[in-house]
Design an enzyme around this catalytic site. Structure first.
Site, PDB file in Angstrom:
ATOM      1  N   ASN A  38      47.483  47.039  44.606  1.00 58.32           N
ATOM      2  CA  ASN A  38      48.617  46.291  45.584  1.00 58.32           C
ATOM      3  C   ASN A  38      49.640  47.338  46.070  1.00 58.32           C
ATOM      4  OD1 ASN A  38      50.998  46.752  43.639  1.00 58.32           O
ATOM      5  ND2 ASN A  38      49.472  45.849  42.049  1.00 58.32           N
ATOM      6  N   ASP A  48      42.035  47.315  39.140  1.00 62.86           N
ATOM      7  CA  ASP A  48      43.419  47.997  39.139  1.00 62.86           C
ATOM      8  C   ASP A  48      43.607  48.433  37.736  1.00 62.86           C
ATOM      9  OD1 ASP A  48      45.381  49.487  40.008  1.00 62.86           O
ATOM     10  OD2 ASP A  48      46.740  47.775  40.685  1.00 62.86           O
ATOM     11  N   GLY A 133      38.999  39.079  43.790  1.00 64.08           N
ATOM     12  CA  GLY A 133      39.340  38.461  42.314  1.00 64.08           C
ATOM     13  C   GLY A 133      40.424  37.800  42.561  1.00 64.08           C
TER      14      GLY A 133
HETATM   15  N1  AR6 Z   1      34.624  47.430  37.556  1.00 67.61           N
HETATM   16  C1  AR6 Z   1      34.291  46.856  38.644  1.00 67.61           C
HETATM   17  N2  AR6 Z   1      34.763  45.765  39.142  1.00 67.61           N
HETATM   18  C2  AR6 Z   1      35.637  45.125  38.606  1.00 67.61           C
HETATM   19  C3  AR6 Z   1      36.164  45.705  37.470  1.00 67.61           C
HETATM   20  C4  AR6 Z   1      35.773  46.798  36.923  1.00 67.61           C
HETATM   21  N3  AR6 Z   1      36.293  47.369  35.601  1.00 67.61           N
HETATM   22  N4  AR6 Z   1      37.409  44.931  36.970  1.00 67.61           N
HETATM   23  C5  AR6 Z   1      37.414  43.974  37.802  1.00 67.61           C
HETATM   24  N5  AR6 Z   1      36.423  44.068  38.917  1.00 67.61           N
HETATM   25  P1  AR6 Z   1      40.683  42.219  41.469  1.00 67.61           P
HETATM   26  P2  AR6 Z   1      41.775  41.858  44.161  1.00 67.61           P
HETATM   27  C6  AR6 Z   1      36.173  43.245  39.978  1.00 67.61           C
HETATM   28  O1  AR6 Z   1      41.318  41.074  40.966  1.00 67.61           O
HETATM   29  O2  AR6 Z   1      41.140  40.621  44.152  1.00 67.61           O
HETATM   30  C7  AR6 Z   1      45.630  43.445  40.832  1.00 67.61           C
HETATM   31  O3  AR6 Z   1      46.552  43.034  39.883  1.00 67.61           O
HETATM   32  C8  AR6 Z   1      36.476  41.824  40.014  1.00 67.61           C
HETATM   33  O4  AR6 Z   1      35.645  40.982  39.199  1.00 67.61           O
HETATM   34  O5  AR6 Z   1      40.402  43.320  40.430  1.00 67.61           O
HETATM   35  O6  AR6 Z   1      41.561  42.771  45.269  1.00 67.61           O
HETATM   36  C9  AR6 Z   1      46.021  44.425  41.675  1.00 67.61           C
HETATM   37  O7  AR6 Z   1      47.197  45.393  41.439  1.00 67.61           O
HETATM   38  C10 AR6 Z   1      36.242  41.233  41.463  1.00 67.61           C
HETATM   39  O8  AR6 Z   1      34.972  41.150  41.998  1.00 67.61           O
HETATM   40  O9  AR6 Z   1      41.252  43.041  42.951  1.00 67.61           O
HETATM   41  C11 AR6 Z   1      46.588  43.481  42.812  1.00 67.61           C
HETATM   42  O10 AR6 Z   1      47.655  42.820  42.701  1.00 67.61           O
HETATM   43  C12 AR6 Z   1      36.853  42.696  42.123  1.00 67.61           C
HETATM   44  O11 AR6 Z   1      36.783  43.963  40.921  1.00 67.61           O
HETATM   45  C13 AR6 Z   1      45.433  42.629  42.855  1.00 67.61           C
HETATM   46  O12 AR6 Z   1      44.904  42.585  41.422  1.00 67.61           O
HETATM   47  C14 AR6 Z   1      38.316  42.603  42.619  1.00 67.61           C
HETATM   48  O13 AR6 Z   1      39.174  41.922  41.827  1.00 67.61           O
HETATM   49  C15 AR6 Z   1      44.249  42.604  43.557  1.00 67.61           C
HETATM   50  O14 AR6 Z   1      43.419  41.546  43.762  1.00 67.61           O
END
Ligand code: AR6
Length: 184
Positions: A38, A48, A133
């Protein structure tokens, strides 16, 4: 590298330079893994949170010196306790229905992350499904952008040796494999 004994050979699409895997990106040995961050760059949930937990406190300490990051931009840090040597932090767009430049901003995340990899002489880079996500970007649409942007970038820049898309869920893996085939 991620081991994934659940996958049959046919389910892993391997082009010359692009690989699609299911697993936890924090376990990956690569020159860089990309974080879906973020704008504060100070950690959060999702991937993250997982990256910060696995990397340890050194990562947030370095992130504090960076002054945040705009949506669509990217910044690089060390990998600390991760097996990856670096983390490239990029901020994906929050999905707001599709009329707020979400597509172009997501494209920029991939492009700017790869540019930063080249500027730092990195050869292997792994991406999670940015914005799909907590930020709510529809997975099909995001995957099409991710794969097409990376392919276009690799066509024009030959120094990157491998780009790995790391899918967290099996349904995301299916989506990536389906769209990779469509874009072949
Ligand atoms: N390895 C690979 N992919 C993952 C993992 C992991 N360990 N954990 C989750 N994912 P998101 P965004 C996938 O929500 O939508 C945070 O709070 C998940 O299933 O992580 O870009 C930041 O600080 C999904 O497919 O990121 C921001 O505030 C993908 O990673 C916000 O979330 C992205 O999901 C960013 O949201």
């Amino acid at each position: 590298m991620i081991e994934n004994s659940k996958l049959t050979k046919e389910e892993v699409i391997m082009t010359e330079k692009i690989q699609i895997l299911q697993g936890d990106i924090t376990k990956l040995e690569a020159d860089a893994i990309v974080n879906a961050a973020n704008p504060s760059l100070l950690g959060g949930g999702g991937v993250d949170g997982a990256i910060h937990r696995a990397a340890g406190k050194g990562l947030v300490d370095e992130c504090r010196t960076l002054g945040g990051c705009e949506t669509g931009e990217a910044k690089i840090t060390g990998g600390y306790r991760l097996p990856a040597r670096h983390v490239i932090h990029t901020v994906g767009p929050v999905w707001r229905g599709g009329n707020y430049e979400e597509d172009e901003l997501l494209r920029s995340c991939y492009r700017n992350s790869l540019k930063l990899a080249i500027a730092n002489n990195l050869k292997t880079i792994a991406f999670p499904a940015i914005s799909t996500g907590i930020y709510g970007f529809p997975i099909d649409r995001a995957t099409r952008i991710a794969i097409s942007e990376v392919k276009e970038f690799l066509r024009l820049n030959t120094t990157i040796e491998k780009v790995i898309f790391v899918c967290f869920s099996s349904s995301d893996l299916q989506t990536y494999n389906k769209i990779a085939k469509e874009l072949e």
